[in-house]
Design an enzyme around this catalytic site. Sequence first.
Site, PDB file in Angstrom:
ATOM      1  N   LYS A  49      52.149  45.886  35.094  1.00  0.00           N
ATOM      2  CA  LYS A  49      51.821  46.985  36.000  1.00  0.00           C
ATOM      3  C   LYS A  49      52.863  48.105  35.968  1.00  0.00           C
ATOM      4  O   LYS A  49      52.548  49.236  36.340  1.00  0.00           O
ATOM      5  CB  LYS A  49      51.626  46.465  37.428  1.00  0.00           C
ATOM      6  CG  LYS A  49      50.595  45.338  37.561  1.00  0.00           C
ATOM      7  CD  LYS A  49      49.289  45.653  36.883  1.00  0.00           C
ATOM      8  CE  LYS A  49      48.212  44.584  36.995  1.00  0.00           C
ATOM      9  NZ  LYS A  49      48.502  43.235  36.523  1.00  0.00           N
ATOM     10  N   TYR A 263      39.332  32.486  39.377  1.00  0.00           N
ATOM     11  CA  TYR A 263      40.556  33.293  39.415  1.00  0.00           C
ATOM     12  C   TYR A 263      41.652  32.600  40.230  1.00  0.00           C
ATOM     13  O   TYR A 263      41.420  32.186  41.372  1.00  0.00           O
ATOM     14  CB  TYR A 263      40.268  34.666  40.041  1.00  0.00           C
ATOM     15  CG  TYR A 263      41.524  35.497  40.245  1.00  0.00           C
ATOM     16  CD1 TYR A 263      42.007  36.304  39.229  1.00  0.00           C
ATOM     17  CD2 TYR A 263      42.245  35.415  41.434  1.00  0.00           C
ATOM     18  CE1 TYR A 263      43.181  37.028  39.397  1.00  0.00           C
ATOM     19  CE2 TYR A 263      43.416  36.144  41.614  1.00  0.00           C
ATOM     20  CZ  TYR A 263      43.880  36.935  40.598  1.00  0.00           C
ATOM     21  OH  TYR A 263      45.040  37.653  40.764  1.00  0.00           O
ATOM     22  N   TYR A 289      47.520  34.359  34.887  1.00  0.00           N
ATOM     23  CA  TYR A 289      47.163  35.248  33.773  1.00  0.00           C
ATOM     24  C   TYR A 289      47.704  34.738  32.429  1.00  0.00           C
ATOM     25  O   TYR A 289      46.947  34.254  31.590  1.00  0.00           O
ATOM     26  CB  TYR A 289      47.703  36.656  34.028  1.00  0.00           C
ATOM     27  CG  TYR A 289      47.140  37.343  35.243  1.00  0.00           C
ATOM     28  CD1 TYR A 289      45.954  38.057  35.171  1.00  0.00           C
ATOM     29  CD2 TYR A 289      47.792  37.291  36.473  1.00  0.00           C
ATOM     30  CE1 TYR A 289      45.427  38.710  36.279  1.00  0.00           C
ATOM     31  CE2 TYR A 289      47.276  37.941  37.590  1.00  0.00           C
ATOM     32  CZ  TYR A 289      46.094  38.640  37.481  1.00  0.00           C
ATOM     33  OH  TYR A 289      45.582  39.280  38.575  1.00  0.00           O
TER      34      TYR A 289
HETATM   35  C1  PLP Z   1      47.423  42.213  36.315  1.00  0.00           C
HETATM   36  C2  PLP Z   1      47.888  41.208  35.338  1.00  0.00           C
HETATM   37  C3  PLP Z   1      47.175  40.965  34.136  1.00  0.00           C
HETATM   38  C4  PLP Z   1      45.851  41.585  33.824  1.00  0.00           C
HETATM   39  O1  PLP Z   1      45.930  42.938  33.535  1.00  0.00           O
HETATM   40  P1  PLP Z   1      44.662  43.848  33.880  1.00  0.00           P
HETATM   41  O2  PLP Z   1      45.090  45.193  33.467  1.00  0.00           O
HETATM   42  O3  PLP Z   1      44.456  43.707  35.353  1.00  0.00           O
HETATM   43  O4  PLP Z   1      43.510  43.335  33.122  1.00  0.00           O
HETATM   44  C5  PLP Z   1      47.700  40.079  33.231  1.00  0.00           C
HETATM   45  N1  PLP Z   1      48.842  39.421  33.496  1.00  0.00           N
HETATM   46  C6  PLP Z   1      49.542  39.610  34.631  1.00  0.00           C
HETATM   47  C7  PLP Z   1      50.767  38.810  34.843  1.00  0.00           C
HETATM   48  C8  PLP Z   1      49.098  40.500  35.599  1.00  0.00           C
HETATM   49  O5  PLP Z   1      49.786  40.654  36.729  1.00  0.00           O
END
Ligand code: PLP
Length: 333
Positions: A49, A263, A289
Site C-alpha cells: 500500500k 478471505y 495474502y
Molecule cells: C492489500 C494487500 C494485497 C492485495 O493487494 P490488492 O492491491 O488489494 O489486490 C496483497 N498483500 C498484502 C499484504 C496486502 O496488504
Amino acid sequence: MLLERFPRVSLSHAPTPLEPLDQLRKALGGPRLWIKRDDCTGLAQGGNKARKLEFLLADALAKGCDTLITPGAVQSNHVRMTAAAAARFGMKCHAVLERRVVDTDADYEENGNILLDELFGCTRSYVPGGSDVGAECARIAEDFRAKGLKPYVIPGGGSNPVGALGYVACALELIGQAKQLGINVTRLVHGTGSSGTQAGLVAGLAAVKSPIEVFGISVRHPREKQEAMVFDLACRTADHLGMSGAVERKHVFADDGYVGPGYGLPTPGMVDALKMVARTEGILLDPVYSGKAMAGLIDHIRKGTFRNDEDIVFLHTGGSTALFGYKNLFLKA
Ligand SMILES: *Cc1c(COP(=O)(O)O)cnc(C)c1O
C-alpha cells in the site's frame, strides 16, 4: 516518462530489493525463483500500500484535504499504512473496519495492525461483514464536512486508477532490475485482493509491451469476479496513463484455487508455505495474502506448471504485521 506528470509524495523506500530464493528453490526444485521485496517499502513495517499511497496522498493534498477516510478488514494492512501516511503529512485518519472475518479471538481484535492503527492515532468505527463500506465512508465524510474538516475518501486497498499508479511504478522498477541482473523474467506471481496491485502491474507492463506475465492468486473472490475487477481497473489505469487500449483481456489471470474457506481464513497450504519460507529463507509472509499466494506458487511448482528454465518473481506484498493477530493459529498448529 509514463509517470512524471502525476503528483506524488515520497513514502516508500524504493527500489525494493529483487533477491534470489535459492534455498526455497533447493527445497522445491523447478524454475529459478526470485522475490521482489515490497514487504520492505519502509512505511510502518512496509507492504504494497505504500506505493499506492504516494499517489493518493499527493492527490489528497492537491485537493486541500486534511482528513483521510478508508475502509478495510479489522486486520487491514492498508488501514495501518494509510494511518501512518496520514500521520506523516499531518492529516487525520478515520478507518471503517468491516468485520469480514468471523470467529476471531482477542489477538485478532487488538493486536497486529489494530495496535499500530491506535499508535498512529487513527480513529475507527466498525460495520458488520458484507456492509456497503463505500456508502459508510461517504456518510462519515459528510459528518466530517459538517464539522469543518476536508475529508478525502480512499477506496478499499487504495485500489483506483490513482493508487494503481504505484504498481505501474513497480512494474517499471522490476523491468529495470531484471535487465541489470541479466535475467529474463517470465512471470510475476502475487496475491490479488482489491485488485489495484495487479491492475497497476498489468497496465504498466502492457504500456511498455513487456512480455512478463502477471500470475495473480486470489485471496477472496472466485476467478471470474477477480479477473473482471482486475481487467476493469487495469483498463481505467491505462486510460489514466493516456494509454487507452493497451490492456487486453488476455493479460489478466487470477487463480482462485488457494482462497480456502474465505478471505482471512487460514488454509493448511498457507500455514505450510508460511513455515517453509520462514525456515528456508528467514522471510516472513502473512496469513491473509502473501501466505496464500506462496501456497499457490509452491503448488504450481510441484504440479509442474512452470518450465525449469524460467525466472519467476514472487512479489512479496507485505502483511507480516497481521501474524500477531493470528498467534494461536501458529502456536497451536
Ligand atoms: C492489500 C494487500 C494485497 C492485495 O493487494 P490488492 O492491491 O488489494 O489486490 C496483497 N498483500 C498484502 C499484504 C496486502 O496488504
